[in-house]
Write a protein that holds these residues in place. Structure first.
Motif, mmCIF file in Angstrom:
data_model
loop_
_atom_site.group_PDB
_atom_site.id
_atom_site.type_symbol
_atom_site.label_atom_id
_atom_site.label_comp_id
_atom_site.label_asym_id
_atom_site.label_seq_id
_atom_site.Cartn_x
_atom_site.Cartn_y
_atom_site.Cartn_z
ATOM 1 N N GLN A 168 0.850 -1.178 0.000
ATOM 2 C CA GLN A 168 0.000 0.000 0.000
ATOM 3 C C GLN A 168 0.889 1.232 0.000
ATOM 4 O OE1 GLN A 168 -0.792 1.612 3.769
ATOM 5 N NE2 GLN A 168 -2.997 1.340 3.576
ATOM 6 N N ILE A 169 0.460 2.288 -0.664
ATOM 7 C CA ILE A 169 1.142 3.577 -0.566
ATOM 8 C C ILE A 169 0.140 4.632 -0.144
ATOM 9 C CG2 ILE A 169 2.909 3.035 -2.283
ATOM 10 C CD1 ILE A 169 1.301 4.751 -4.267
ATOM 11 N N GLY A 170 0.656 5.745 0.369
ATOM 12 C CA GLY A 170 -0.209 6.847 0.752
ATOM 13 C C GLY A 170 -0.840 6.652 2.120
ATOM 14 N N CYS A 171 -1.554 7.672 2.552
ATOM 15 C CA CYS A 171 -2.178 7.650 3.883
ATOM 16 C C CYS A 171 -3.395 8.565 3.881
ATOM 17 C CB CYS A 171 -1.175 8.114 4.940
ATOM 18 S SG CYS A 171 -1.811 8.006 6.627
ATOM 19 N N ASP A 172 -4.504 8.063 4.439
ATOM 20 C CA ASP A 172 -5.737 8.853 4.526
ATOM 21 C C ASP A 172 -5.905 9.521 5.884
ATOM 22 O OD1 ASP A 172 -6.344 8.141 1.962
ATOM 23 O OD2 ASP A 172 -7.799 6.600 2.489
ATOM 24 N N ASN A 173 -4.936 9.367 6.777
ATOM 25 C CA ASN A 173 -5.007 10.042 8.073
ATOM 26 C C ASN A 173 -4.515 11.478 7.927
ATOM 27 O OD1 ASN A 173 -5.910 7.720 9.557
ATOM 28 N ND2 ASN A 173 -3.853 6.894 9.312
ATOM 29 N N ASN A 174 -4.748 12.273 8.950
ATOM 30 C CA ASN A 174 -4.328 13.674 8.898
ATOM 31 C C ASN A 174 -3.585 14.064 10.169
ATOM 32 O OD1 ASN A 174 -6.607 13.577 10.554
ATOM 33 N ND2 ASN A 174 -7.285 15.635 9.985
ATOM 34 N N CYS A 175 -2.628 13.237 10.586
ATOM 35 C CA CYS A 175 -1.847 13.557 11.779
ATOM 36 C C CYS A 175 -1.189 14.924 11.610
ATOM 37 C CB CYS A 175 -0.803 12.475 12.030
ATOM 38 S SG CYS A 175 -1.515 10.844 12.312
ATOM 39 N N ALA A 176 -1.305 15.753 12.628
ATOM 40 C CA ALA A 176 -0.902 17.151 12.508
ATOM 41 C C ALA A 176 0.588 17.327 12.265
ATOM 42 C CB ALA A 176 -1.309 17.911 13.773
ATOM 43 N N PHE A 177 1.409 16.344 12.671
ATOM 44 C CA PHE A 177 2.861 16.480 12.562
ATOM 45 C C PHE A 177 3.426 15.864 11.291
ATOM 46 C CE2 PHE A 177 1.723 12.747 15.087
ATOM 47 C CZ PHE A 177 2.319 11.733 14.351
ATOM 48 N N CYS A 178 2.591 15.184 10.498
ATOM 49 C CA CYS A 178 3.107 14.304 9.451
ATOM 50 C C CYS A 178 2.917 14.873 8.052
ATOM 51 C CB CYS A 178 2.429 12.936 9.557
ATOM 52 S SG CYS A 178 3.126 11.723 8.422
ATOM 53 N N ILE A 179 3.974 14.813 7.248
ATOM 54 C CA ILE A 179 3.960 15.313 5.885
ATOM 55 C C ILE A 179 3.632 14.214 4.875
ATOM 56 C CG2 ILE A 179 6.421 14.892 5.447
ATOM 57 C CD1 ILE A 179 4.475 18.040 4.376
ATOM 58 N N VAL A 180 3.554 12.958 5.333
ATOM 59 C CA VAL A 180 3.403 11.827 4.404
ATOM 60 C C VAL A 180 2.214 11.968 3.460
ATOM 61 C CG1 VAL A 180 2.825 9.366 4.286
ATOM 62 C CG2 VAL A 180 4.736 10.134 5.685
ATOM 63 N N PRO A 181 0.999 12.319 3.939
ATOM 64 C CA PRO A 181 -0.106 12.426 2.982
ATOM 65 C C PRO A 181 0.166 13.420 1.856
ATOM 66 C CG PRO A 181 -0.953 12.369 5.214
ATOM 67 C CD PRO A 181 0.550 12.515 5.326
ATOM 68 N N ALA A 182 0.929 14.481 2.153
ATOM 69 C CA ALA A 182 1.218 15.483 1.127
ATOM 70 C C ALA A 182 2.207 14.970 0.084
ATOM 71 C CB ALA A 182 1.761 16.754 1.782
ATOM 72 N N VAL A 183 3.115 14.088 0.483
ATOM 73 C CA VAL A 183 4.154 13.651 -0.456
ATOM 74 C C VAL A 183 3.934 12.242 -0.996
ATOM 75 C CG1 VAL A 183 5.900 15.195 0.483
ATOM 76 C CG2 VAL A 183 5.668 12.895 1.444
ATOM 77 N N ARG A 184 3.083 11.454 -0.330
ATOM 78 C CA ARG A 184 2.794 10.100 -0.811
ATOM 79 C C ARG A 184 1.367 9.942 -1.316
ATOM 80 N NH1 ARG A 184 7.076 6.363 -1.601
ATOM 81 N NH2 ARG A 184 8.706 6.832 -0.091
ATOM 82 N N GLY A 185 0.491 10.913 -1.008
ATOM 83 C CA GLY A 185 -0.861 10.876 -1.537
ATOM 84 C C GLY A 185 -1.822 10.040 -0.708
ATOM 85 N N GLN A 186 -3.019 9.823 -1.282
ATOM 86 C CA GLN A 186 -4.047 9.046 -0.614
ATOM 87 C C GLN A 186 -3.693 7.560 -0.641
ATOM 88 O OE1 GLN A 186 -7.573 10.080 -2.828
ATOM 89 N NE2 GLN A 186 -7.968 11.906 -1.605
ATOM 90 N N GLU A 187 -4.352 6.803 0.251
ATOM 91 C CA GLU A 187 -4.091 5.368 0.327
ATOM 92 C C GLU A 187 -4.512 4.665 -0.962
ATOM 93 O OE1 GLU A 187 -5.794 3.532 3.768
ATOM 94 O OE2 GLU A 187 -4.823 4.930 5.162
ATOM 95 N N VAL A 188 -3.584 3.893 -1.497
ATOM 96 C CA VAL A 188 -3.870 3.032 -2.648
ATOM 97 C C VAL A 188 -3.306 1.657 -2.311
ATOM 98 C CG1 VAL A 188 -3.562 2.628 -5.117
ATOM 99 C CG2 VAL A 188 -3.672 4.981 -4.246
#
Length: 494
Positions: free
Chosen positions: A164-184
């Motif tokens: 799986q790549i991406g993340c649908d969470n919105n943890c306030a400290f984390c940049i992952v959703p912005a650079v890896r996108g939504q969960e696929v």
């Protein structure tokens, strides 16, 4: 030209990785693509014809590491104008234009979804000059996981498998959703095919990778729920889900653990990183019931204060976290537990931190990755500057937290003295080449002498005789299984 046989000397490459296991696996694929294009590993970064920097942007000093390395490579490229430099990964996705502004000697900047294009982009840059290619839109399964990419693994008996790549969470400290996108999520059948192929190549241990690994498959089943049943459903979502008439949208991670753990040749299955809110009873049951799934759970807590957890948008309370941890320990025999913790999140008070210490003491972790909060541009927490905790306060708290963690870690290790552990050999110790290093099913490092050299990937029983904070020491008792992978002979350029 090689003076010995008159053949052209192969071009060389070097890949440097910053960051997580996902980046490490991306680097393996980039190396595989470069070798498929005829390149061979270089003796060092300075002598390589192609240098790839695969970046991370989670920590505050990630950009400093990148630009420091690029400054060094600028001088190397001035001496060797034929050198080509590629910057990929999360920082490239985030700072695509800034990188070429600050380092115009970079030939290619590629994003997290462009790994499969690394060689094509290099060829294009030779024709047209420096270029940047970043994919930003949401990808489907086929786009997110290009098939048949070659992989250059550094370890023969063990492999990462991205589920799986991406993340649908919105943890306030984390940049992952912005650079890896939504969960696929990757299709169930493709994953099993990859693991079967790895097992046929001698791999006995796989680590399933995802930004939020235990939510794997939720997007697939949500999509299939709205569609008519199809013969392809078993390939996409596995036989357990496709054979259930209810067709409920749900994660498929427990199903995947069972299916991968049942494949011939696979002795160990690991995974990282799960989210506590998605640790479901069926996953705990699969860990307990499938022999191949290792007794190690990495469960990131981040903070023990409910107020801080809410500000982080973590989706659980400290009490709920401890309940899930207790359920896992009650079900899975001999479970080792590790975690992630952030000290000094904006607004953290002394009382908040004391609550974190209490939860950490109650959780009795085997070990932990601990971090002092660092603001990442583009995250919600970066905008909380008025609530930033003074650095000296955060450092003092960090030291106090480490002391609590060290106590439980040493205690957990000492409890293993006198036990015989199954270890897989990882090679000689860095400090003493006469001592081998192995890893237990609980992911604990064990150092032990051996009268005979044992290849990486050998399984053995080792009696634990001593314990330190971060490793165990032991004596070899018996060899259980020797590796079946072929010994690879390195190719030396020139």
């Amino acid at each position: 030209m090689d003076p010995h046989d008159g053949q052209p000397t192969p071009r060389t490459y070097a890949v440097t990785t910053f960051g997580c296991q996902m980046n490490e696996h991306d680097s393996e694929r980039i190396a595989g693509l470069l070798e498929a294009d005829g390149l061979v590993p270089a003796a060092s970064e300075d002598t390589a014809d192609v240098v790839v920097l695969n970046t991370c942007c989670i920590r505050e000093n990630a950009d400093n590491k990148l630009y420091g390395t690029l400054g060094h490579l600028k001088a190397a490229k001035a001496r060797r104008p034929g050198m080509e430099i590629v910057v990929g990964g999360c920082l490239a996705q985030k700072d695509r234009d800034l990188i070429q502004q600050r380092a115009p000697h970079v030939d290619v900047v590629l994003g997290t979804h462009n790994v499969h294009r690394a060689v094509d982009l290099l060829h294009e840059s030779r024709r047209s000059g420096p270029l940047t290619e970043i994919v930003e839109q949401t990808l489907d399964d086929a786009e997110a996981f290009p098939s048949a990419l070659p992989v250059k693994r550094e370890v023969d008996h063990s492999a990462w498998v991205t589920i799986q790549i991406g993340c649908d969470n919105n943890c306030a400290f984390c940049i992952v959703p912005a650079v890896r996108g939504q969960e696929v999520s990757r299709s169930f059948g493709d994953l099993l095919d990859e693991v079967r192929a790895l097992a046929a190549d001698g791999v006995t241990e796989v680590t399933l990778l995802g930004q939020n690994v235990n939510s794997y498959g939720r997007d697939i089943t949500t999509r299939l729920r709205a569609a008519e049943p199809s013969v392809d459903d078993a390939v996409l979502a596995g036989e357990m889900w496709s054979g259930d008439d209810r067709r409920r949208p749900r994660p498929l991670f427990a199903d995947l653990l069972r299916a991968v753990g049942a494949l011939d040749g696979i002795r160990r299955v690991r995974y990282t990183s799960p989210h506590p809110k998605d640790l479901r009873p069926e996953t705990i049951a699969a860990m307990a019931e499938v022999d191949a799934v290792c007794e190690h759970l990495h469960l990131p807590l981040q903070a023990g204060s409910d107020r801080v957890l809410a500000a982080m948008h973590r989706g659980y309370t400290a009490e709920r976290y401890l309940e899930k941890l207790a359920a896992a320990r009650a079900t899975i025999d001999d479970l080792a537990v590790t975690t992630d913790l952030i000290v000094g999140f904006p607004g953290e008070t002394e009382d908040d931190f004391e609550q974190t210490l209490e939860v950490v003491a109650a959780a009795e972790y085997d070990s932990a990755y601990t971090f002092i909060f660092s603001p990442r541009e583009g995250t919600e927490a970066a905008g909380m500057s008025e609530a930033f905790v003074p650095h000296d306060v955060a450092v003092a708290r960090f030291d106090r937290l480490r002391a609590v963690l060290e106590r439980s870690g040493v205690r957990k290790h000492r409890e293993r003295i006198g036990r015989v552990e199954e270890v897989v050999v990882e090679g000689p110790s860095k400090r003493d080449r006469t001592v081998l290093t192995g890893r237990t099913r609980q992911n604990k490092l064990v150092h032990f002498p051996s009268a005979e050299p044992l290849r990486m990937g050998t399984y053995a029983h080792v009696l634990v005789t001593d314990a330190a904070a971060h490793h165990l020491r032991g004596e070899l008792r018996e060899v259980l299984a020797r590796p079946t992978h072929r010994t690879r002979i390195p190719v030396v350029a020139g």
